[in-house]
Design an enzyme around this catalytic site. Structure first.
Site, PDB file in Angstrom:
ATOM      1  N   GLY A  23      38.594  43.648  46.037  1.00 52.39           N
ATOM      2  CA  GLY A  23      38.462  42.201  46.204  1.00 52.39           C
ATOM      3  C   GLY A  23      39.536  41.672  47.125  1.00 52.39           C
ATOM      4  O   GLY A  23      40.511  42.359  47.436  1.00 52.39           O
ATOM      5  N   SER A  24      39.343  40.424  47.557  1.00 54.96           N
ATOM      6  CA  SER A  24      40.298  39.827  48.489  1.00 54.96           C
ATOM      7  C   SER A  24      40.510  38.363  48.145  1.00 54.96           C
ATOM      8  O   SER A  24      39.566  37.650  47.779  1.00 54.96           O
ATOM      9  CB  SER A  24      39.770  39.957  49.917  1.00 54.96           C
ATOM     10  OG  SER A  24      40.691  39.464  50.852  1.00 54.96           O
ATOM     11  N   ASP A 138      46.597  29.310  37.838  1.00 59.09           N
ATOM     12  CA  ASP A 138      45.246  29.683  38.292  1.00 59.09           C
ATOM     13  C   ASP A 138      44.496  30.405  37.169  1.00 59.09           C
ATOM     14  O   ASP A 138      43.998  31.519  37.350  1.00 59.09           O
ATOM     15  CB  ASP A 138      45.314  30.554  39.544  1.00 59.09           C
ATOM     16  CG  ASP A 138      43.964  30.638  40.258  1.00 59.09           C
ATOM     17  OD1 ASP A 138      43.094  29.768  40.000  1.00 59.09           O
ATOM     18  OD2 ASP A 138      43.767  31.562  41.066  1.00 59.09           O
TER      19      ASP A 138
END
Length: 323
Positions: A23-24, A138
């Site tokens: 993932g990025s 987050d």
């Protein structure tokens, strides 16, 4: 734990092999890798070359992880940190699928029991994080992963890339937005400095999402980021806590009302919050065990748990969440 900083490329390239991208994000790309020294898979986080910064975000994230005393339940272990070709790299314990992956695997619906079990574990992770004066900033399903093998029943809190040390004296009302729009607190939308309460409010929205399969401000298909942010905020602030928690046990409403009225400097009563969800289980005559919805589904399939857990995170699109 071998987390010493190494500045030589050879130290990385001789020990670790990159297998594939997982993932990025805005600052880093995460890869599945292999540690030839410890003979096991690892997660390799590499900072992007084009990230403009005064200080490496990955370097700061590493500093935050070193504040934990390991082993620490539900916090991924640092295996290596250093540079390769002057690019920061953080290598950590390889974990299983995220709660978002598992939610999709369970047909986008968690039972009340599973949601309460998730609430209890994730609140304990935030209690530990906050005890070190770290705020995450987050909180979302993608940032909670389950372990593998003997740790498959443990929920891990990951990605301290947006985290910071909480400073009681740094209260401001002109902060830029940090986090994920779908789960962001109301105060974050308004530009108010985040604190412990904001992590907990985001967690509350995540738990409601798991219980009701959606949130009222989802699916705002607008490309302009500022317009999207404004629309989500306006929808979010118009929904009362009672309306948001309708058809859920009253404890969800108690939870959200409690965290929304916390003061900026106030340390939350985690025991009270955890007991709200334990009380739901008790009233429902449900045993406090490790039988999650995904555990039941996995056990019904004719494969080993380990293989399926790895396949879940491999097969699901990491960018499924748009808000």
């Amino acid at each position: 734990m071998n987390n010493k900083l190494s500045t030589t490329s050879d130290s990385f390239t001789k020990r670790f092999t990159i297998i594939k991208e997982l993932g990025s994000g805005a600052f880093c790309t995460v890869y599945l890798g292999y540690d030839t020294l410890q003979k096991k898979n690892v997660a390799i986080k590499i900072e992007k070359k084009d990230v403009i910064k005064k200080k490496s975000r990955l370097s700061y994230e590493h500093e935050l992880y070193t504040l934990f005393t390991y082993p620490c339940k539900g916090i991924s272990e640092i295996i290596w940190y250093g540079k390769n070709n002057n690019i920061d790299i953080l290598i950590m314990e390889h974990l299983g699928p995220s709660l978002n992956d598992l939610f999709i695997f369970c047909d986008n619906k968690f039972s009340l029991k599973t949601t309460c079990l998730i609430a209890i574990q994730t609140l304990k992770r935030l209690e530990k994080l906050h005890s070190l004066n770290i705020i995450h900033r987050d909180i979302k399903p993608d940032n909670f992963l389950i372990g593998l093998d003997n740790n498959k029943d443990i929920i891990y809190l990951i990605d301290l890339g947006l985290s910071k040390i909480f400073n009681k004296k740094s209260y401001k009302k002109t902060c830029s937005f940090k986090g994920t729009l779908r789960y962001s607190s109301l105060r974050n939308h308004k530009g108010i400095e985040q604190s412990y309460r904001d992590d907990l409010e985001s967690l509350g929205y995540m738990l409601i999402y798991f219980s009701k399969q959606s949130l009222p401000w989802q699916n705002t298909n607008i490309k302009d980021k500022q317009k999207k942010k404004d629309i989500i905020y306006n929808i979010k602030k118009k929904h009362s806590v009672s309306a948001l928690c309708s058809n859920l046990p009253i404890e969800f409403e108690y939870y959200l009302k409690y965290v929304q009225v916390l003061m900026y400097k106030e340390k939350p009563d985690y025991k009270y919050l955890i007991n709200l969800f334990k009380n739901i289980l008790k009233k429902s005559n449900v045993t406090l065990d490790n039988e999650y919805d995904w555990t039941i589904k996995i056990n019904s399939l004719q494969h080993t748990n380990k293989t399926i857990l790895q396949d879940i995170s491999n097969d699901i699109n990491k960018n499924a969440e748009s808000t």
